[in-house]
Design a protein around this motif. Structure first.
Motif, PDB file in Angstrom:
ATOM      1  N   GLY A   1       0.703  -1.125  -0.090  1.00 22.26           N
ATOM      2  CA  GLY A   1      -0.012  -0.044  -0.012  1.00 22.26           C
ATOM      3  C   GLY A   1       0.565   1.294   0.021  1.00 22.26           C
ATOM      4  N   ASP A   2       1.882   1.214   0.181  1.00 18.54           N
ATOM      5  CA  ASP A   2       3.236   2.538   0.122  1.00 18.54           C
ATOM      6  C   ASP A   2       3.156   2.653  -1.325  1.00 18.54           C
ATOM      7  OD1 ASP A   2       3.378   2.265   3.019  1.00 18.54           O
ATOM      8  OD2 ASP A   2       5.653   1.333   2.734  1.00 18.54           O
ATOM      9  N   ASN A   3       3.172   4.278  -1.381  1.00 24.00           N
ATOM     10  CA  ASN A   3       3.515   4.928  -2.588  1.00 24.00           C
ATOM     11  C   ASN A   3       4.940   4.986  -2.508  1.00 24.00           C
ATOM     12  OD1 ASN A   3       0.830   5.193  -3.471  1.00 24.00           O
ATOM     13  ND2 ASN A   3       0.503   7.124  -2.298  1.00 24.00           N
TER      14      ASN A   3
ATOM     15  N   HIS B   1       6.864   5.749 -10.469  1.00 26.97           N
ATOM     16  CA  HIS B   1       6.107   5.885  -9.611  1.00 26.97           C
ATOM     17  C   HIS B   1       4.840   4.861  -9.442  1.00 26.97           C
ATOM     18  CE1 HIS B   1       7.068  10.155  -8.368  1.00 26.97           C
ATOM     19  NE2 HIS B   1       7.762  10.010  -9.363  1.00 26.97           N
TER      20      HIS B   1
ATOM     21  N   ARG C   1       2.485   2.051  -6.496  1.00 27.69           N
ATOM     22  CA  ARG C   1       2.076   1.786  -5.417  1.00 27.69           C
ATOM     23  C   ARG C   1       2.469   0.230  -5.087  1.00 27.69           C
ATOM     24  NH1 ARG C   1      -3.171   3.387  -2.197  1.00 27.69           N
ATOM     25  NH2 ARG C   1      -2.406   5.341  -3.062  1.00 27.69           N
TER      26      ARG C   1
ATOM     27  N   LYS D   1       1.767  -3.425  -4.254  1.00 23.39           N
ATOM     28  CA  LYS D   1       0.699  -4.447  -4.253  1.00 23.39           C
ATOM     29  C   LYS D   1       0.986  -5.591  -3.582  1.00 23.39           C
ATOM     30  CE  LYS D   1      -2.648  -2.012  -5.862  1.00 23.39           C
ATOM     31  NZ  LYS D   1      -3.821  -1.859  -5.205  1.00 23.39           N
TER      32      LYS D   1
ATOM     33  N   GLU E   1       9.994   6.104  -0.181  1.00 23.68           N
ATOM     34  CA  GLU E   1       8.730   5.943  -0.153  1.00 23.68           C
ATOM     35  C   GLU E   1       7.816   7.274   0.015  1.00 23.68           C
ATOM     36  OE1 GLU E   1       5.227   5.466   2.522  1.00 23.68           O
ATOM     37  OE2 GLU E   1       6.958   5.485   3.352  1.00 23.68           O
TER      38      GLU E   1
ATOM     39  N   SER F   1       4.561   7.630   0.823  1.00 26.69           N
ATOM     40  CA  SER F   1       3.172   7.734   1.868  1.00 26.69           C
ATOM     41  C   SER F   1       3.646   8.662   2.889  1.00 26.69           C
ATOM     42  CB  SER F   1       2.895   6.547   2.161  1.00 26.69           C
ATOM     43  OG  SER F   1       2.488   5.751   1.070  1.00 26.69           O
TER      44      SER F   1
END
Length: 92
Positions: free
Chosen positions: A42-44, A52, A54, A56, A83, A85
């Motif tokens: 879930g981290d961008n 870039h 996310r 999964k 990261e 987020s």
């Protein structure tokens, strides 16, 4: 004393190289390893090549699946440079 005096510049040179080159590199490697271990689904993220996406999936073989607008791509975890987020949440 004469023998020790002749080795003193060599010892000092090694000490300077260790303090200014080797030690900081070891700290950076340790910090990067900790960063990679702390990644979670879930981290961008941004890869070192500038992709870039996310996270999964985090796979056991040292790879991860990153979802981008183009689809899902498999990357090595070591290619993730930052990261986003936490950077976005602290900027607000």
């Amino acid at each position: 004393m004469g023998e020790l005096g002749s080795f003193l510049p060599l010892i000092l040179m090694f000490l300077v190289v260790y303090l200014f080159m080797i030690r900081p590199q070891m700290k950076r490697q340790k910090k990067e390893k900790q960063f990679i271990e702390d990644l979670k689904v879930g981290d961008n993220v941004v890869t070192k090549s500038g992709m870039h996406g996310r996270l999964k999936e985090l796979l056991d073989d040292g790879t991860c699946i990153i979802e981008t607008q183009a689809g899902r791509i498999k990357f090595e975890r070591s290619t993730i440079s930052m990261e986003l987020s936490t950077k976005e949440s602290t900027a607000k």
